[in-house]
Design a protein around this motif. Structure first.
Motif, PDB file in Angstrom:
ATOM      1  N   GLY A  80      -5.728 -12.261  -9.297  1.00 19.00           N
ATOM      2  CA  GLY A  80      -4.937 -11.294  -8.659  1.00 19.00           C
ATOM      3  C   GLY A  80      -3.792 -10.908  -9.365  1.00 19.00           C
ATOM      4  N   ASP A 139      -4.207  -2.022  -5.649  1.00 22.34           N
ATOM      5  CA  ASP A 139      -3.816  -1.642  -4.364  1.00 22.34           C
ATOM      6  C   ASP A 139      -2.541  -2.535  -4.070  1.00 22.34           C
ATOM      7  N   ARG A 141      -1.077  -3.312  -1.651  1.00 26.95           N
ATOM      8  CA  ARG A 141      -1.177  -4.193  -0.455  1.00 26.95           C
ATOM      9  C   ARG A 141      -1.896  -5.462  -0.681  1.00 26.95           C
ATOM     10  N   GLU A 142      -2.694  -5.485  -1.853  1.00 28.06           N
ATOM     11  CA  GLU A 142      -3.242  -6.637  -2.376  1.00 28.06           C
ATOM     12  C   GLU A 142      -2.650  -7.597  -3.392  1.00 28.06           C
ATOM     13  N   ALA A 188       3.925  -6.462   0.271  1.00 29.89           N
ATOM     14  CA  ALA A 188       3.466  -7.910  -0.257  1.00 29.89           C
ATOM     15  C   ALA A 188       4.365  -8.922   0.130  1.00 29.89           C
TER      16      ALA A 188
END
Length: 408
Positions: A80, A139, A141-142, A188
């Protein structure tokens, strides 16, 4: 105290083993068994879970003493991405990092004002998060999380549970709810802390502090601060770096006025603006070509080889830094002092010999013989990287689980 359940123990073991691999860079199952005190079966089961969850990977093998080759384990950088935000007195820097803290993209916004409007800062941070994630095709949001480093104190709001306030006199801030403002444009998880603490953590994890038992990170910018950082070799479950108001220790009674209202503080002699003022007051100085504190300090460092006035200025600054470091060593007995911060990195290579010599003269000999003094290795992205350690720390503490602790 609530009794620990089997599930709690499982996540604790995940956190301990994952943190060990993350901080040390690699390892093998036998090594993890030895340092953790867990059974080989438990280590094998936890590692299998971490591999299945995409946090850890097997990366080849290494020879052992007379036995079968051992499989090397590493964390997966592509698990991530995290973002670190450096809110400084001269710039705002937003860095996108993979989970192993390799830089993927960055955005920098120079700041001219001495008093930063919190709403403007929040807008620039939100804009920067959008820019770096778009550049890398991520993204937002990730994201695993966004960490923010500020040159001030971060304290809980006594009136609103769960809310934090930033007190940063160098920015002209008092009780600013910065995270609440950032949540309006960032989905986030958010974390925030003092930039000296976060920079100290980055230097211990990925910089010159690796392997040190007890380090002081000396941060020099427009202001001056420090953090006492524990070594990373003992595992993740040690305390995080503790901030030290080093810049406001008095080194000259009745000396130069400081922004804090006192006189003779270290910051009044070694901060970036103090160094520039000293140079401009020195016989033989020349006008600067660039504008802004950062550009002019870089010019000053570049002139050291050819300008006696520039060298005289930096020698004097180095002398005061060395005295300040001697005080830190005499008080805290570290085995490493790291000269960092954006200004420390600019002038550090020039003043380091003077700093070491002055520190040796003012430090008790048995303490100085133990302490190394080095310039930080992480470059101008160091504070942003330090801020990025905040969401990484949360993930490690949670054992890599999806249910992360509440952001602070």
């Amino acid at each position: 105290m609530a009794k620990r359940t089997t599930r709690d123990l499982r996540w604790h073991n995940r956190s301990a083993l994952l943190s060990r691999l993350y901080l040390q860079g690699s390892g093998n199952r036998n090594e993890l068994t030895r340092v953790s005190g867990l059974s080989s079966a438990t280590v094998s089961n936890v590692v299998s879970d971490l591999i299945a969850d995409g946090l850890v990977t097997e990366a080849g093998s290494e020879s052992s003493d007379g036995g079968r080759p051992r499989t090397v384990l590493r964390v997966r950088p592509d698990y991530g991405q995290v973002i670190g935000v450096d809110i400084g007195e001269t710039h705002i820097r937003i860095g996108l990092f993979d989970w192993s803290l390799t830089m993927l993209a960055t955005a920098v916004y120079p700041i001219a004002e001495t008093r930063l409007d919190p709403e403007l800062v929040a807008r620039l941070v939100i804009q920067g998060v959008g820019e770096v994630t778009a550049e890398a095709g991520v993204d937002p949001r990730e994201l695993l999380g966004v960490g923010v480093g500020v040159p001030g104190a971060v304290q809980p709001d006594p009136r609103v549970p769960g809310r934090t306030l930033v007190h940063a006199p160098t920015l002209g801030w008092s009780a600013v709810p910065l995270l609440e403002m950032l949540r309006l444009g960032i989905e986030a998880p958010l974390s925030i802390d003092n930039c000296a603490r976060t920079l100290g953590q980055a230097e211990m994890w990925r910089g010159v502090g690796r392997g040190a038992d007890r380090a002081v990170i000396a941060l020099i910018g427009v202001g001056v601060g420090a953090a006492l950082a524990p070594g990373s070799d003992v595992g993740f479950e040690t305390s995080s770096p503790a901030t030290i108001e080093w810049g406001h220790t008095v080194i000259h009674a009745g000396g130069l006025p400081c922004r804090c209202g006192s006189q003779g503080c270290l910051e009044a002699y070694v901060g970036a603006e103090a160094a520039l003022y000293r140079y401009q007051s020195t016989v033989g100085c020349e006008p600067f070509v660039g504008t802004g504190t950062e550009a002019r300090l870089a010019e000053l460092a570049a002139r050291a080889d050819s300008s006696p006035a520039a060298m005289e200025t930096l020698v004097r600054v180095g002398e005061y830094v060395g005295i300040g470091i001697a005080n830190l060593v005499n008080l805290l007995n570290p085995d490493l002092v790291v000269l960092s911060g954006w200004a420390g990195l600019v002038i550090g290579p020039v003043i380091l010999p003077t700093v070491r010599e002055a520190a040796e003269r003012h430090t008790l000999s048995y303490l100085f013989g133990r302490a190394r003094i080095e310039v930080g290795q992480l470059g101008q992205e160091a504070v942003a990287m330090g801020a990025a350690t905040l969401p990484v720390s949360r993930l490690l503490a949670a054992g890599g689980g999806a249910a992360l602790p509440t952001a602070v």
